[in-house]
Design a protein around this motif. Structure first.
Motif, PDB file in Angstrom:
ATOM      1  N   ALA A   1       0.819  -1.212   0.000  1.00  0.00           N
ATOM      2  CA  ALA A   1       0.000   0.000   0.000  1.00  0.00           C
ATOM      3  C   ALA A   1       0.852   1.262   0.000  1.00  0.00           C
ATOM      4  O   ALA A   1       0.363   2.344  -0.361  1.00  0.00           O
ATOM      5  CB  ALA A   1      -0.942  -0.004   1.199  1.00  0.00           C
ATOM      6  N   ARG A   2       2.111   1.142   0.404  1.00  0.00           N
ATOM      7  CA  ARG A   2       2.997   2.316   0.456  1.00  0.00           C
ATOM      8  C   ARG A   2       3.632   2.625  -0.896  1.00  0.00           C
ATOM      9  O   ARG A   2       4.287   3.662  -1.048  1.00  0.00           O
ATOM     10  CB  ARG A   2       4.084   2.106   1.504  1.00  0.00           C
ATOM     11  N   LEU A   3       3.454   1.761  -1.864  1.00  0.00           N
ATOM     12  CA  LEU A   3       4.000   2.039  -3.190  1.00  0.00           C
ATOM     13  C   LEU A   3       3.262   3.215  -3.824  1.00  0.00           C
ATOM     14  O   LEU A   3       2.059   3.396  -3.595  1.00  0.00           O
ATOM     15  CB  LEU A   3       3.878   0.809  -4.085  1.00  0.00           C
ATOM     16  N   PRO A   4       3.937   4.007  -4.644  1.00  0.00           N
ATOM     17  CA  PRO A   4       3.268   5.139  -5.285  1.00  0.00           C
ATOM     18  C   PRO A   4       2.226   4.678  -6.296  1.00  0.00           C
ATOM     19  O   PRO A   4       2.326   3.571  -6.854  1.00  0.00           O
ATOM     20  CB  PRO A   4       4.414   5.888  -5.966  1.00  0.00           C
ATOM     21  N   ASP A   5       1.255   5.513  -6.532  1.00  0.00           N
ATOM     22  CA  ASP A   5       0.205   5.176  -7.492  1.00  0.00           C
ATOM     23  C   ASP A   5       0.778   4.860  -8.870  1.00  0.00           C
ATOM     24  O   ASP A   5       0.248   4.008  -9.600  1.00  0.00           O
ATOM     25  CB  ASP A   5      -0.792   6.331  -7.596  1.00  0.00           C
ATOM     26  N   ALA A   6       1.864   5.548  -9.236  1.00  0.00           N
ATOM     27  CA  ALA A   6       2.450   5.345 -10.561  1.00  0.00           C
ATOM     28  C   ALA A   6       2.961   3.923 -10.764  1.00  0.00           C
ATOM     29  O   ALA A   6       3.143   3.485 -11.906  1.00  0.00           O
ATOM     30  CB  ALA A   6       3.595   6.332 -10.778  1.00  0.00           C
ATOM     31  N   ALA A   7       3.186   3.208  -9.654  1.00  0.00           N
ATOM     32  CA  ALA A   7       3.706   1.842  -9.766  1.00  0.00           C
ATOM     33  C   ALA A   7       2.608   0.800  -9.899  1.00  0.00           C
ATOM     34  O   ALA A   7       2.878  -0.342 -10.268  1.00  0.00           O
ATOM     35  CB  ALA A   7       4.569   1.523  -8.544  1.00  0.00           C
ATOM     36  N   ARG A   8       1.364   1.171  -9.619  1.00  0.00           N
ATOM     37  CA  ARG A   8       0.272   0.199  -9.632  1.00  0.00           C
ATOM     38  C   ARG A   8       0.113  -0.445 -11.010  1.00  0.00           C
ATOM     39  O   ARG A   8      -0.023   0.242 -12.032  1.00  0.00           O
ATOM     40  CB  ARG A   8      -1.053   0.872  -9.252  1.00  0.00           C
ATOM     41  N   GLY A   9       0.167  -1.738 -11.045  1.00  0.00           N
ATOM     42  CA  GLY A   9       0.000  -2.460 -12.293  1.00  0.00           C
ATOM     43  C   GLY A   9       1.198  -2.421 -13.212  1.00  0.00           C
ATOM     44  O   GLY A   9       1.177  -3.036 -14.286  1.00  0.00           O
ATOM     45  N   ARG A  10       2.267  -1.722 -12.797  1.00  0.00           N
ATOM     46  CA  ARG A  10       3.434  -1.589 -13.661  1.00  0.00           C
ATOM     47  C   ARG A  10       4.660  -2.318 -13.115  1.00  0.00           C
ATOM     48  O   ARG A  10       5.677  -2.414 -13.802  1.00  0.00           O
ATOM     49  CB  ARG A  10       3.765  -0.111 -13.877  1.00  0.00           C
ATOM     50  N   VAL A  11       4.574  -2.766 -11.871  1.00  0.00           N
ATOM     51  CA  VAL A  11       5.673  -3.519 -11.280  1.00  0.00           C
ATOM     52  C   VAL A  11       5.118  -4.797 -10.674  1.00  0.00           C
ATOM     53  O   VAL A  11       3.977  -4.843 -10.211  1.00  0.00           O
ATOM     54  CB  VAL A  11       6.426  -2.712 -10.199  1.00  0.00           C
TER      55      VAL A  11
END
Length: 297
Positions: free
Chosen positions: A38-48
């Motif tokens: 949950a602490r990952l940035p939104d830009a990483a969602r679905g991309r990592v």
């Protein structure tokens, strides 16, 4: 496939941002090891690809390093352990997993001082250099980002700077040394991870644009913040007593004190600043962009 450890930390979040921008064009896939996705940035969602857990755990590392070409390795500070356990002990499962999965390249965060007379009595730095040797011994191509102290360490002093106009350290007020922004360290890591034409083992110093003393820092902060800021030197024995009083591991605290003493004796001054070792972010820029909002908030 590039694996990023500590992707939500000070360095890792800058690195992840850079790799998210560059990876598609480079044809790279990204995988992160993180305790709390949950602490990952939104830009990483679905991309990592996300491997949930601690990168101290062998089972987590086995999942994360499967099929990996390169790894960014960062040991999180743990003041409950001895320096040796905090660095080499933490890294030992990773060394086994790197060898088991045939990972080709590793970029790690380490310290300046290798090859100097102070290297074997520099506490946490000595432990960090031993960690480098452990990783290099696996046979991977390894680059240790040899960094001095970070500008970001001053964020821990933001309350004191705001309320008292004071920051503290243990080095002589006129001792000049390199300092670096964590974003510049992340940029160096990104470059190495994306262009893996290098082989063997070695260190990559990242020194910032100039050497600065605590008095220089105080002057620049005064100019940038528009209020007086001064430096107070804390005795090493006082630092030791204070930190042990907080319940920190005594051996870890001694390692921190030994590192501070070595830095005051010139540990970080042994590498020449060249175009290759100079990173761009000045302390003035960092103050305006990062410290000033923290102090004036």
């Amino acid at each position: 496939m590039i694996v990023i450890t500590a992707p939500t930390g000070n360095i890792g979040r800058h690195l992840l941002s850079r790799l998210l921008e560059a990876a598609p064009a480079a044809g790279e896939e990204l995988r992160v090891i993180v305790r709390d996705p949950a602490r990952l940035p939104d830009a990483a969602r679905g991309r990592v690809e996300v491997v949930t857990g601690s990168h101290a755990e062998a089972e987590v590392l086995d999942r994360a390093f499967e099929g990996a070409d390169a790894v960014f390795w960062l040991v999180p500070p743990d003041a409950s352990l001895t320096p040796q356990d905090a660095f080499s002990g933490f890294t030992r499962p990773a060394a086994k997993a790197l060898a088991a999965h045939g990972v080709g390249h590793v970029v790690g965060v380490s310290a300046l001082g290798r090859g100097t007379p102070l290297a074997d009595r520099a506490g946490l730095v000595t432990a960090s250099l031993a960690m480098d040797d452990l990783i290099a011994g696996t046979g991977v191509a390894y680059r240790a980002l040899a960094s001095p102290s970070f500008f970001e360490n001053l964020l821990e002093e933001s309350d004191s700077i705001r309320e008292k106009g004071v920051f503290t350290d243990t080095v002589d007020a006129d001792r000049k040394a390199p300092l670096v922004a964590v974003a510049d360290l992340a940029a160096a890591a990104a470059g190495l991870l994306l262009d893996r034409s290098w082989t063997g083992t070695g260190s990559v110093p990242v020194l910032g644009p100039q050497d600065l003393s605590p008095n220089d820092l105080a002057r620049i902060m005064t100019e940038q913040l528009g209020r007086p800021v001064r430096y107070e030197r804390q005795p090493l024995d006082e630092l030791y007593t204070t930190l042990v009083g907080y319940g920190l591991n005594e051996a870890f605290v001694q390692g921190l004190v030994d590192m501070k003493r070595a830095k005051d004796e010139g540990l970080d001054a042994g590498v020449a600043r060249t175009p290759d070792t100079t990173s761009p972010t000045s302390f003035e820029q960092w103050c305006a962009q990062t410290l000033k909002p923290a102090v004036l908030s």
